[in-house]
Design a protein around this motif. Structure first.
Motif, PDB file in Angstrom:
ATOM      1  N   SER A 211       0.845  -1.188   0.000  1.00 58.41           N
ATOM      2  CA  SER A 211       0.000   0.000   0.000  1.00 58.41           C
ATOM      3  C   SER A 211       0.887   1.246   0.000  1.00 58.41           C
ATOM      4  CB  SER A 211      -0.887   0.003   1.242  1.00 58.41           C
ATOM      5  OG  SER A 211      -0.103   0.214   2.408  1.00 58.41           O
ATOM      6  N   SER A 212       0.270   2.420   0.003  1.00 58.70           N
ATOM      7  CA  SER A 212       1.027   3.657   0.203  1.00 58.70           C
ATOM      8  C   SER A 212       0.940   4.036   1.678  1.00 58.70           C
ATOM      9  CB  SER A 212       0.453   4.782  -0.656  1.00 58.70           C
ATOM     10  OG  SER A 212      -0.888   5.078  -0.270  1.00 58.70           O
TER      11      SER A 212
ATOM     12  N   ARG B  21       4.881   9.896   0.093  1.00 55.05           N
ATOM     13  CA  ARG B  21       4.397   8.557   0.410  1.00 55.05           C
ATOM     14  C   ARG B  21       5.551   7.559   0.394  1.00 55.05           C
ATOM     15  NH1 ARG B  21       1.012  11.278   1.917  1.00 55.05           N
ATOM     16  NH2 ARG B  21      -1.248  11.205   1.598  1.00 55.05           N
TER      17      ARG B  21
ATOM     18  N   GLU C  24       6.040   0.833  -4.805  1.00 56.89           N
ATOM     19  CA  GLU C  24       6.277   1.783  -5.907  1.00 56.89           C
ATOM     20  C   GLU C  24       6.045   3.225  -5.496  1.00 56.89           C
ATOM     21  OE1 GLU C  24       1.998   0.313  -6.907  1.00 56.89           O
ATOM     22  OE2 GLU C  24       3.798  -0.445  -5.898  1.00 56.89           O
ATOM     23  N   TRP C  25       5.217   3.448  -4.443  1.00 53.78           N
ATOM     24  CA  TRP C  25       4.970   4.814  -3.976  1.00 53.78           C
ATOM     25  C   TRP C  25       6.261   5.423  -3.440  1.00 53.78           C
ATOM     26  CZ3 TRP C  25       0.374   5.547  -5.874  1.00 53.78           C
ATOM     27  CH2 TRP C  25      -0.519   4.459  -5.938  1.00 53.78           C
TER      28      TRP C  25
ATOM     29  N   HIS D  21       8.679   6.261  -6.374  1.00 58.69           N
ATOM     30  CA  HIS D  21       8.240   7.475  -7.075  1.00 58.69           C
ATOM     31  C   HIS D  21       8.777   8.734  -6.400  1.00 58.69           C
ATOM     32  CE1 HIS D  21       5.600  10.219  -9.274  1.00 58.69           C
ATOM     33  NE2 HIS D  21       5.320  10.770  -8.109  1.00 58.69           N
ATOM     34  N   ASP D  22       8.812   8.749  -5.061  1.00 57.49           N
ATOM     35  CA  ASP D  22       9.218   9.958  -4.351  1.00 57.49           C
ATOM     36  C   ASP D  22      10.704  10.266  -4.484  1.00 57.49           C
ATOM     37  OD1 ASP D  22       6.706  10.602  -3.562  1.00 57.49           O
ATOM     38  OD2 ASP D  22       7.103  10.558  -1.413  1.00 57.49           O
TER      39      ASP D  22
END
Length: 475
Positions: free
Chosen positions: A442-443, A454, A458-459, A462-463
């Motif tokens: 989850s995020s 987040r 994958e969250w 991304h950051d």
């Protein structure tokens, strides 16, 4: 030979520029059991320079190489699993079973989730004649807390490496030994020189220096909202990216159609887990006004089951909180609950019976708490539950959202559609319906003063990425 008094910089263990030792306290005994070195601006400069030099090449490594590296790190992590659990147990007082099954497990689970995310991650995409590239943000300063040390270290280090960033890590100086074990894992896994660096130290002497460093491109910080504000202000002078996971005061709405006894009892368990030292703990339980006293009776029975004691004893459910500072803060807040007129259901001030030393807290439940009370508004970070009443669903949602925080929220109902409707109205980064299992895919992150950005899977990757548009790539 112990690396406790050393830092890991540019692929090797080094002495601090200026020696300065700090005792590490076992919270179950209140006694020092080892020492670490605390760093200075000079040590940060060395680590950042190493990370900056390494970034030039590491940023362009193929995804397959970074995947292979993360898999080697996971392999060594698993080989050192017991060492990690023992370190966490002693440095923060976690019962050994919890240190293994939750604390050390969390690092493994997040590494697995990051590997899975990276395998599927696309770092480029076409938009007509434009190609969108996702590129590593650069040198990252990672500042992690003491309450879930491996969870937060891996949640930052793994996605940063997955993205192609290089890092300087500052673990909490209160619980630093698991971070040193993690650095040994990175060394054994063959992480390229300068890609991962560790400097121990305090927030003002190391953390703030990292946050304000001209050659640091991003700061990822987990800790208190107070400290997060300082980090953000310090980072603002160099206009770097700041990702923060901060405090929480999470509401747990027990809807009238919930399995009431189960929902209340599990809410107590969730609040007390990790001795209450979780930023997303469900610390405000909201129950229908006409069932408030019933909820107190269930909560009392649930709280009575928790055995507080030596983290090394098999029968222990809750160990101590991490430090004298935390102990004193929790005692102050328990006292405020009594003074402000909340009903003390169980627990209260002082240590549990039979425990004369160690930072042990009596598992505490307050009833008839009103939203304006200090214990309903401040993050306590101990095994202290506040139970509040609501008149109807609108009132419950209003009370739940009436906080400066927005990290997590909880909703209990036997009608899943009903729970989903209420969850949609929660102003929080994560909403947990009917006490689900922890999901590392989850995020995770907060609204409002609980932070920004987040983490997880994958969250998190991304950051740590910048977005570049190459217009005309496909023309």
């Amino acid at each position: 030979m112990s690396n406790h008094l050393k830092f890991f910089i540019d692929g090797q263990w080094v002495d601090p520029v200026t020696p300065k030792a700090l005792d590490v306290i076992d919270p179950s005994t209140e006694e020092a059991y080892t020492q670490i070195s605390t760093g200075s601006a000079a040590d940060v400069d060395k680590a950042v320079a190493a990370a900056k030099e390494a970034f030039v090449s590491f940023a362009f490594t193929p995804k397959a190489e970074r995947l292979a590296l993360l898999k080697r790190i996971l392999e060594i992590y698993n080989a050192r699993f017991e060492d990690i659990a023992q370190a966490v147990s002693q440095e923060m007082g976690a019962p050994l079973a919890f240190a293994r099954d939750s604390q050390a497990w969390a690092g493994r689970a997040h590494m697995e989730a990051t590997i899975e995310a990276l395998e599927a991650y696309a770092f480029s995409a076409r938009r007509g004649a434009t190609t969108i590239l996702k590129e590593p943000v650069g040198v990252c300063a990672l500042i992690t807390p003491w309450n879930w040390p491996l969870n937060q270290i891996v949640c930052k280090v793994a996605p940063a490496i997955a993205a192609g960033c290089t890092v300087v890590l500052k673990p909490s100086e209160i619980a630093p030994i698991s971070g040193i074990v993690f650095a040994e894992i990175m060394e054994a896994a063959g992480v390229p020189k300068g890609v991962f660096n560790l400097v121990n130290g305090t927030g003002p002497e190391v953390g703030q220096v990292m946050a304000g460093h001209l050659d640091v491109d991003m700061v990822s910080f987990t800790g208190s909202t107070r400290a997060g504000i300082i980090v953000a202000k310090t980072a603002a002078d160099t206009v770097k990216r700041v990702a923060q996971e901060l405090g929480g005061k999470s509401a747990n709405i027990i809807l009238p159609d919930a399995d009431f006894e189960t929902a209340v009892a599990l809410g107590v368990d969730g609040c007390f887990s990790n001795s209450g030292q979780s930023c997303d703990a469900p610390t405000r339980m909201l129950v229908p006004a006409d069932r408030h006293d019933e909820a107190l009776a269930i909560a009392r029975t649930a709280a009575e089951k928790f055995r507080v004691g030596d983290p090394r004893a098999d029968e222990t459910d809750l160990g101590p909180v991490v430090s004298q500072v935390q102990y004193d803060k929790i005692q102050r807040l328990i006292a405020s609950g009594i003074e402000e007129g909340a009903t003390l259901v169980i627990g209260g001030p002082g240590r549990p019976e039979g425990l004369n030393r160690g930072y042990y807290i009596r598992p505490t439940v307050f009833g008839h708490v009103t939203p304006d009370m200090t214990i309903a508004r401040e993050e306590i970070f101990g095994p202290v539950l506040s139970i509040l009443s609501y008149e109807d669903e609108e009132d419950a949602i209003r009370i739940a959202n009436d906080t400066v925080y927005g990290l997590a929220a909880y909703v209990q109902s036997q009608d899943i559609d009903h729970a989903r409707r209420v969850a949609a109205r929660m102003r929080a980064g994560s909403v947990y319906v009917n006490y689900p299992d922890w999901d590392t895919r989850s995020s995770f992150g907060g609204y409002k003063q609980s932070g920004n950005g987040r983490e997880y899977a994958e969250w998190g990757v991304h950051d740590f990425l910048e977005i570049k548009s190459v217009v005309g790539w496909g023309a």
